[in-house]
Enzyme design. Structure first.
Site, PDB file in Angstrom:
ATOM      1  N   ASP A 235      50.791  79.316  -9.547  1.00 14.69           N
ATOM      2  CA  ASP A 235      50.993  79.895 -10.869  1.00 14.69           C
ATOM      3  C   ASP A 235      51.450  78.812 -11.857  1.00 14.69           C
ATOM      4  OD1 ASP A 235      51.307  82.278 -12.592  1.00 14.69           O
ATOM      5  OD2 ASP A 235      53.446  81.795 -12.525  1.00 14.69           O
ATOM      6  N   GLU A 271      46.371  77.558 -11.432  1.00 19.14           N
ATOM      7  CA  GLU A 271      46.215  78.072 -12.781  1.00 19.14           C
ATOM      8  C   GLU A 271      46.761  77.051 -13.776  1.00 19.14           C
ATOM      9  OE1 GLU A 271      47.881  81.648 -15.668  1.00 19.14           O
ATOM     10  OE2 GLU A 271      49.175  80.666 -14.214  1.00 19.14           O
TER      11      GLU A 271
END
Ligand code: CA
Length: 536
Positions: A235, A271
């Protein structure tokens, strides 16, 4: 008794008749032929992955909240679609529904089940050759994490003006505390101390400079890899160090090398919601994959191509140029194309007018025709709706139009009430031209012809207004030629001589019952359709 020559001639005639039947097959016949084809399975990390937002996917125990047993109950669905990997949104204990603020990195949130449910999920996935990727939130923890709570309690215990002593509280170095207030920092309540929390006050940023934090995350990775997890979706890697790309890349690189030391075959996909010039540089960390944001979302290359605001030629040339760009940072890179995710409005809201459902389908194909490990966000295969506030983008998977049916989730609190544009899975299953059946076919085509996922684009054979034909080749696999019509009209294209070896129409994606045909070197490609050719 037949002589050999006669037998051979009969065979030739029969083969020719069969080939004609195949080439002239209407879409539904081709669909059924392809259904019988074996799906290619790799041992490596070239996969076709399904992003599951666990909270809203499938509820096994009737509390309205999706859970791991719910995911297990839908593995047959996932496998039948052709997916061979799943990315689970965060599953560790957390005070929020989305669980991107973790309070314990080595357990399962009780809303989702237990570690034994996770182990059962891994066993069921691996029995189907489906890889499982956990979401790893290393940028920040929850403000309720014991590390953070203990550090704040310690700061509160200090007399006014007293300097903190790191030897008295080992968790001080886990976060970025300071006595100066500035943007992106929040106050430790009851003190004159502040902590970095760029996303939200309840998500304190972790100090990735700390060797102790690195050790913690190596142990966390070890824990999940021991549990059978096949890799991690990282993330927010571009937020590791605000305004310092090089430090973020280094911190990611340390984690990636820790993961690869524990399990060399494990997969890491990151990401980095940034420009391509920025996120491509993160390949220097050694990560396998970066999500290919340039192609995603309502303003990305895929949606632009389908909308007609960007050309098909750009869709293809952008892939050719990124092949070189990514390889320049990591020669072993695996692209991670995707079209939408849990932070983006859903595709069903991107297009209006009569052709909207054809455009939703074609956009799904443009994602799944790209090289690497392609990701599909749950519910996109049904054309689910959801935009505006985040909760709407994470609506309950539409297994049924009956919100009370088994498995149905109630969705995040605060989600707006809205009805879906297209039917539920139950309804779409029966319609051969539904978005669901189109997506299923697109995923399966990707698995039947490995050069779609593993190949580089080696040449553009034809480029016309609204349509294009190009070749993908991968060492050790049969090459494919892909023809795409992104226009609202049927097109007829004479296949150029230099591509005449691609003489077998081996698969197609049809948005309607109009037929793809290939006769005497001429391809007829109906509006928004895709055809796949192989060599005899
Ligand atoms: Ca539940």
């Amino acid at each position: 008794m037949m002589n050999g020559l006669f037998k051979n001639n009969i065979l030739k005639v029969l083969t020719a008749a069969l080939m004609t039947a195949v080439l002239c097959a209407c879409s539904s016949q081709m669909t059924s032929l392809l259904d019988e084809r074996e799906l290619y399975s790799s041992d490596d990390n070239y996969r076709t992955a399904y992003e599951i937002f666990v909270y809203s996917f499938c509820d096994s125990d009737g509390d309205g909240i999706g859970d791991l047993q719910g995911v297990i109950s839908k593995l047959d669905y996932i496998e039948d679609m052709g997916f061979d990997a799943i990315w689970l949104s965060p599953i560790c204990p957390s005070p929020t529904y989305h669980k991107y603020d973790v309070t314990d990195y080595t357990d399962i949130d009780p809303e989702y089940g237990s570690l034994s449910d996770y182990e059962a999920l891994i066993a069921e996935c691996h029995a189907r050759n489906i890889h499982v990727y956990n979401d790893m939130v290393m940028n920040h923890s929850s403000s309720q994490h014991p590390w953070f709570k203990e550090a704040c309690d310690y700061l509160r215990s200090l007399a006014p003006g007293e300097e903190p002593d790191p030897s008295e509280c080992r968790y001080l170095e886990y976060y970025n505390f300071t006595d100066k207030q500035s943007g992106g920092y929040s106050r430790v309540l009851g003190t004159d101390w502040f902590y970095e929390a760029r996303f939200w006050s309840e998500m304190p940023d972790l100090n990735l400079d700390s060797p102790e934090v690195r050790r913690e995350f190596k142990e966390i990775a070890q824990f999940w890899l021991n549990e059978g997890c096949d890799g991690f979706r990282m993330d927010a890697v571009t937020s590791y160090y605000t305004n310092d790309k090089n430090q973020s890349i280094e911190a990611l690189g340390r984690f990636v090398s820790d993961v690869k030391e524990i399990a060399p075959g494990a997969y890491v996909v990151c990401e980095g919601w940034a420009s391509q010039a920025d996120y491509s540089r993160y390949y220097a960390s050694g990560t396998d994959s970066m999500f290919d944001f340039d192609f995603a979302d309502s303003d990305g290359i895929i949606a632009g191509t389908v909308r007609g605001s960007s050309s098909l030629e750009r869709y293809v040339t952008a892939q050719i140029s990124e092949q070189e760009l990514y390889a320049s940072f990591n020669p072993d890179y695996i692209n991670a194309p995707f079209y939408t995710n849990h932070d983006m409005g859903r595709s069903a809201g991107y297009y209006a007018g009569d052709d909207a459902d054809a455009k939703v389908k074609l956009a799904g194909a443009l994602n799944l025709l790209m090289s690497g490990t392609a990701f599909v966000y749950y519910g996109e295969e049904l054309g689910m709706k959801g935009s505006g506030k985040d909760e709407n983008k994470r609506a309950p998977m539409q297994w049924s139009s009956d919100a009370g049916a088994a498995g149905m989730c109630s969705g995040p609190a605060g989600m707006d009430s809205f009805s879906m544009k297209y039917g539920s899975y139950e309804e779409q299953l029966k319609d051969p031209y539904s978005i669901y059946n189109y997506y299923r076919q697109a995923v399966r085509l990707r698995r039947i012809f490995p050069s779609i996922s593993r190949g580089d684009i080696t040449s553009i054979v034809y480029s016309g207004p609204g349509s294009i034909i190009y070749i993908k080749e991968a060492e050790g696999y049969a090459p494919v030629m892909i023809a795409i019509n992104a226009s609202s009209e049927s097109v007829k294209i004479d296949i150029p001589d230099e591509a005449s070896s691609f003489n077998v129409l081996s698969g197609s994606l049809n948005v309607s019952s109009d037929k793809v045909s290939f006769r005497s070197g001429t391809l007829t490609l109906p509006a928004y359709d895709v055809a796949i050719f192989t060599c005899e």
